[in-house]
Design a protein around this motif. Structure first.
Motif, PDB file in Angstrom:
ATOM      1  N   VAL A  99       0.871  -1.168   0.000  1.00  0.00           N
ATOM      2  CA  VAL A  99       0.000   0.000   0.000  1.00  0.00           C
ATOM      3  C   VAL A  99       0.910   1.220   0.000  1.00  0.00           C
ATOM      4  O   VAL A  99       1.622   1.468   0.960  1.00  0.00           O
ATOM      5  N   ARG A 100       0.901   1.942  -1.079  1.00  0.00           N
ATOM      6  CA  ARG A 100       1.763   3.117  -1.187  1.00  0.00           C
ATOM      7  C   ARG A 100       1.060   4.323  -0.564  1.00  0.00           C
ATOM      8  O   ARG A 100      -0.161   4.434  -0.582  1.00  0.00           O
ATOM      9  N   GLY A 101       1.852   5.209  -0.039  1.00  0.00           N
ATOM     10  CA  GLY A 101       1.312   6.408   0.584  1.00  0.00           C
ATOM     11  C   GLY A 101       2.434   7.230   1.163  1.00  0.00           C
ATOM     12  O   GLY A 101       3.587   7.103   0.753  1.00  0.00           O
ATOM     13  N   ARG A 102       2.098   8.049   2.131  1.00  0.00           N
ATOM     14  CA  ARG A 102       3.120   8.845   2.785  1.00  0.00           C
ATOM     15  C   ARG A 102       2.866   8.854   4.279  1.00  0.00           C
ATOM     16  O   ARG A 102       1.753   8.595   4.745  1.00  0.00           O
ATOM     17  N   TYR A 103       3.888   9.123   5.022  1.00  0.00           N
ATOM     18  CA  TYR A 103       3.830   9.135   6.469  1.00  0.00           C
ATOM     19  C   TYR A 103       4.134  10.551   6.917  1.00  0.00           C
ATOM     20  O   TYR A 103       5.216  11.082   6.670  1.00  0.00           O
ATOM     21  N   ILE A 146       8.990   2.367   6.333  1.00  0.00           N
ATOM     22  CA  ILE A 146       9.086   3.737   5.839  1.00  0.00           C
ATOM     23  C   ILE A 146      10.407   3.905   5.113  1.00  0.00           C
ATOM     24  O   ILE A 146      11.467   3.634   5.666  1.00  0.00           O
ATOM     25  N   THR A 147      10.330   4.327   3.855  1.00  0.00           N
ATOM     26  CA  THR A 147      11.512   4.608   3.056  1.00  0.00           C
ATOM     27  C   THR A 147      11.679   6.117   3.007  1.00  0.00           C
ATOM     28  O   THR A 147      10.814   6.826   2.475  1.00  0.00           O
ATOM     29  N   LEU A 148      12.761   6.599   3.574  1.00  0.00           N
ATOM     30  CA  LEU A 148      12.977   8.041   3.604  1.00  0.00           C
ATOM     31  C   LEU A 148      13.330   8.551   2.216  1.00  0.00           C
ATOM     32  O   LEU A 148      14.123   7.954   1.502  1.00  0.00           O
ATOM     33  N   THR A 149      12.720   9.634   1.845  1.00  0.00           N
ATOM     34  CA  THR A 149      13.024  10.294   0.575  1.00  0.00           C
ATOM     35  C   THR A 149      13.357  11.741   0.879  1.00  0.00           C
ATOM     36  O   THR A 149      12.871  12.319   1.847  1.00  0.00           O
TER      37      THR A 149
END
Length: 74
Positions: free
Chosen positions: A7-11, A33-36
């Motif tokens: 499930v893609r999204g943002r935190y 969580i993958t930091l960008t």
């Protein structure tokens, strides 16, 4: 669940916000969580004064007039 669902999204603000609807399934889940790097927003004004060679307003006006004259009467 037999297969993993992504499930893609943002935190943000300690809350997960999905990009779309959540799946209609239940089971164990984990949040990875993958930091960008944040995308910086800029404006056209940020580019002013950054040219290798700056031209005067008169130089630019002369170029515009010369190009307009090349068009002729259309």
């Amino acid at each position: 669940m037999d297969q993993a669902l992504i499930v893609r999204g943002r935190y943000a603000g300690r809350t997960f916000i999905p990009d779309g609807p959540l799946p209609d399934a239940e089971g164990a889940a984990q949040l990875v969580i993958t930091l960008t790097s944040p995308q910086t927003r800029g404006s056209v004004a940020d580019a002013f004064g950054t040219a290798a060679v700056l031209r005067s307003g008169n130089d630019i006006l002369a170029q515009v007039r010369a190009e307009r004259d090349e068009w002729g009467d259309r």
